[in-house]
Design an enzyme around this catalytic site. Structure first.
Site, PDB file in Angstrom:
ATOM      1  N   ASP A  52       0.844  -1.204   0.000  1.00 31.43           N
ATOM      2  CA  ASP A  52       0.000   0.000   0.000  1.00 31.43           C
ATOM      3  C   ASP A  52       0.874   1.247   0.000  1.00 31.43           C
ATOM      4  O   ASP A  52       0.363   2.363  -0.126  1.00 31.43           O
ATOM      5  CB  ASP A  52      -0.909  -0.004   1.235  1.00 31.43           C
TER       6      ASP A  52
ATOM      7  N   HIS B  63      -1.529   4.005  -1.243  1.00 29.23           N
ATOM      8  CA  HIS B  63      -1.616   4.528   0.134  1.00 29.23           C
ATOM      9  C   HIS B  63      -3.091   4.753   0.499  1.00 29.23           C
ATOM     10  O   HIS B  63      -3.497   5.846   0.882  1.00 29.23           O
ATOM     11  CB  HIS B  63      -0.807   5.829   0.282  1.00 29.23           C
TER      12      HIS B  63
HETATM   13  P1  NAI Z   1       1.910   2.851  16.781  1.00 25.63           P
HETATM   14  O1  NAI Z   1       2.825   3.939  17.220  1.00 25.63           O
HETATM   15  O2  NAI Z   1       0.671   2.582  17.585  1.00 25.63           O
HETATM   16  O3  NAI Z   1       2.731   1.473  16.692  1.00 25.63           O
HETATM   17  C1  NAI Z   1       4.016   1.361  16.154  1.00 25.63           C
HETATM   18  C2  NAI Z   1       4.689   0.184  16.838  1.00 25.63           C
HETATM   19  O4  NAI Z   1       5.975   0.014  16.229  1.00 25.63           O
HETATM   20  C3  NAI Z   1       4.935   0.406  18.333  1.00 25.63           C
HETATM   21  O5  NAI Z   1       4.512  -0.719  19.075  1.00 25.63           O
HETATM   22  C4  NAI Z   1       6.443   0.610  18.432  1.00 25.63           C
HETATM   23  O6  NAI Z   1       6.994   0.131  19.653  1.00 25.63           O
HETATM   24  C5  NAI Z   1       6.916  -0.228  17.261  1.00 25.63           C
HETATM   25  N1  NAI Z   1       8.267   0.091  16.827  1.00 25.63           N
HETATM   26  C6  NAI Z   1       8.936   1.275  16.922  1.00 25.63           C
HETATM   27  N2  NAI Z   1      10.199   1.150  16.457  1.00 25.63           N
HETATM   28  C7  NAI Z   1      10.311  -0.150  16.056  1.00 25.63           C
HETATM   29  C8  NAI Z   1      11.382  -0.893  15.511  1.00 25.63           C
HETATM   30  N3  NAI Z   1      12.587  -0.339  15.277  1.00 25.63           N
HETATM   31  N4  NAI Z   1      11.166  -2.192  15.225  1.00 25.63           N
HETATM   32  C9  NAI Z   1       9.950  -2.766  15.478  1.00 25.63           C
HETATM   33  N5  NAI Z   1       8.908  -2.113  16.001  1.00 25.63           N
HETATM   34  C10 NAI Z   1       9.089  -0.814  16.290  1.00 25.63           C
HETATM   35  O7  NAI Z   1       1.556   3.152  15.272  1.00 25.63           O
HETATM   36  P2  NAI Z   1       0.306   2.625  14.421  1.00 25.63           P
HETATM   37  O8  NAI Z   1      -0.829   3.581  14.579  1.00 25.63           O
HETATM   38  O9  NAI Z   1       0.088   1.192  14.696  1.00 25.63           O
HETATM   39  O10 NAI Z   1       0.860   2.827  12.941  1.00 25.63           O
HETATM   40  C11 NAI Z   1       1.946   2.068  12.438  1.00 25.63           C
HETATM   41  C12 NAI Z   1       2.442   2.679  11.145  1.00 25.63           C
HETATM   42  O11 NAI Z   1       1.439   2.529  10.140  1.00 25.63           O
HETATM   43  C13 NAI Z   1       2.672   4.204  11.208  1.00 25.63           C
HETATM   44  O12 NAI Z   1       3.981   4.484  11.643  1.00 25.63           O
HETATM   45  C14 NAI Z   1       2.451   4.646   9.799  1.00 25.63           C
HETATM   46  O13 NAI Z   1       3.699   4.700   9.148  1.00 25.63           O
HETATM   47  C15 NAI Z   1       1.598   3.554   9.172  1.00 25.63           C
HETATM   48  N6  NAI Z   1       0.277   4.023   8.758  1.00 25.63           N
HETATM   49  C16 NAI Z   1      -0.105   3.790   7.455  1.00 25.63           C
HETATM   50  C17 NAI Z   1      -1.348   4.168   6.997  1.00 25.63           C
HETATM   51  C18 NAI Z   1      -1.803   3.890   5.593  1.00 25.63           C
HETATM   52  O14 NAI Z   1      -2.812   4.454   5.128  1.00 25.63           O
HETATM   53  N7  NAI Z   1      -1.139   3.009   4.846  1.00 25.63           N
HETATM   54  C19 NAI Z   1      -2.276   4.884   7.881  1.00 25.63           C
HETATM   55  C20 NAI Z   1      -1.810   5.021   9.247  1.00 25.63           C
HETATM   56  C21 NAI Z   1      -0.568   4.620   9.645  1.00 25.63           C
END
Ligand code: NAI
Length: 325
Positions: free
Chosen positions: A254, A291
């Protein structure tokens, strides 16, 4: 309050107009992305509202500051496109930390099912009254091992969905927590043991191109990769090679490293000059969406409501709980 709203799309406008008008925030909707060349369009505005593919580098921040802009309201969760160091003390950055983890996690599963059950192929065939099943053999998700990288809001929802399919769930997170039915392992173990790998961690220096030539070699032959997080988590060239060598059995993307040049826009009458993207799209076992994972009615409303709330809170109190620190 007046805000320049960059990279505006028709689906953004109704909810932002609705929440903005009740809170006294006027949005100037601009089709163009925010870049060094377009930052001047924020003249006369108190802030700018931007999305994932707008550029918020040092030059843009300085330009905006010189125009009197005090707030950059990201209408997304990730902020890898912002030079946070440079913004410090100059402009406040706020974001929407969560708008619908379900939207993204459900899209990841939709892509996975499409890929393993060859729905993208079947759809085109039956549209042409071709009812042959040759080449459409899939596999059961039940009993397969899924490796989830990043068990935050989205990763957890994706794990719950996978549980419903009877899958074995492995996870890696820099900050692991206790989740029922999820076994934390090292990243190498996750790569070695997973039939399906789904990325849900943020893009940071540490995670940049975490899927590369070396790590692809550690994976199970035929692994399916899902990326709904950020494109640069995957070295796209290495991905193409991995698919050509049959090491990777399928990719559901995506997001794409160089997506800001293409995604959200119509290139159907153009020759796309990105050979890697063109190659990926040409492969029968690669599914690319633009996306789109966030794009549900619920998420759009939550994004507008939180963004307007962030703006009001900042201008009324000088503080905002969703400030990016
Ligand atoms: P979140 O902040 O709730 O979760 C991110 C997780 O990744 C956390 O548990 C954190 O500890 C972990 N993390 C941080 N550094 C890491 C590493 N080096 N290795 C492994 N894990 C690590 O974020 P959420 O809301 O779950 O979103 C995740 C990602 O999804 C966002 O960063 C964003 O890039 C992406 N996203 C994509 C969307 C889309 O439309 N395709 C929409 C919303 C978010």
């Amino acid at each position: 309050m007046k805000f320049a709203f960059f990279d505006a799309k028709p689906y953004d406008i109704p909810s932002f107009e609705e929440y903005g008008s009740t809170a006294g925030v006027k949005f100037k909707f601009l089709e163009t992305k925010l870049t060094e060349d377009t930052a001047d369009l924020a003249k006369g505005c108190d802030g700018v509202c931007v999305f994932v593919n707008d550029t918020v580098n040092a030059e843009v921040i300085d330009k905006l500051q010189s125009l009197g802009v005090r707030l950059i309201a990201l209408r997304c969760a990730g902020y890898n496109n912002v030079d946070m160091k440079h913004a410090e003390g100059k402009i406040t950055i706020v974001r929407v930390p969560a708008y619908s983890p379900y939207a993204v996690a459900e899209h990841a599963m939709a892509m996975l099912l499409t890929s393993v059950r060859r729905i993208h192929k079947a759809y085109i065939r039956t549209k042409d009254f071709n009812f042959s099943l040759n080449g459409l053999t899939g596999f059961d998700l039940h009993g397969k091992t899924v490796g989830i990288v990043g068990t935050g809001k989205i990763g957890r929802v994706f794990a719950d969905i996978c549980k419903g399919f009877g899958m074995k769930i492995l996870a890696y997170d820099k900050f692991p927590s206790e989740i029922e039915g999820v076994s934390y392992v090292t990243l190498d173990e996750l790569f070695e043991q997973s039939d399906i790998i789904s990325l849900h961690c943020p893009l940071t220096k540490e995670t940049d191109r975490m899927i590369n030539k070396k790590t692809i070699r550690k994976m199970k032959k035929g692994v399916i990769l899902i990326n709904t997080s950020r494109g640069a988590l995957i070295d796209a060239e290495a991905l193409v090679e991995g698919i050509k060598e049959r090491q990777i059995g399928g990719a559901c993307l995506d997001v794409y490293e160089e997506e800001s040049d293409f995604f959200f826009n119509d290139f159907s009458n153009h020759i796309v000059h990105d050979d890697i993207l063109a190659r990926l799209i040409s492969m029968p076992n690669v599914i690319v969406t633009s996306h789109q994972a966030f794009l549900t009615e619920e998420a759009l409303r939550n994004i507008a409501e939180t963004t307007v709330g962030n703006i009001v809170s900042f201008f009324e109190t000088g503080e905002c709980e969703n400030k990016v620190k």
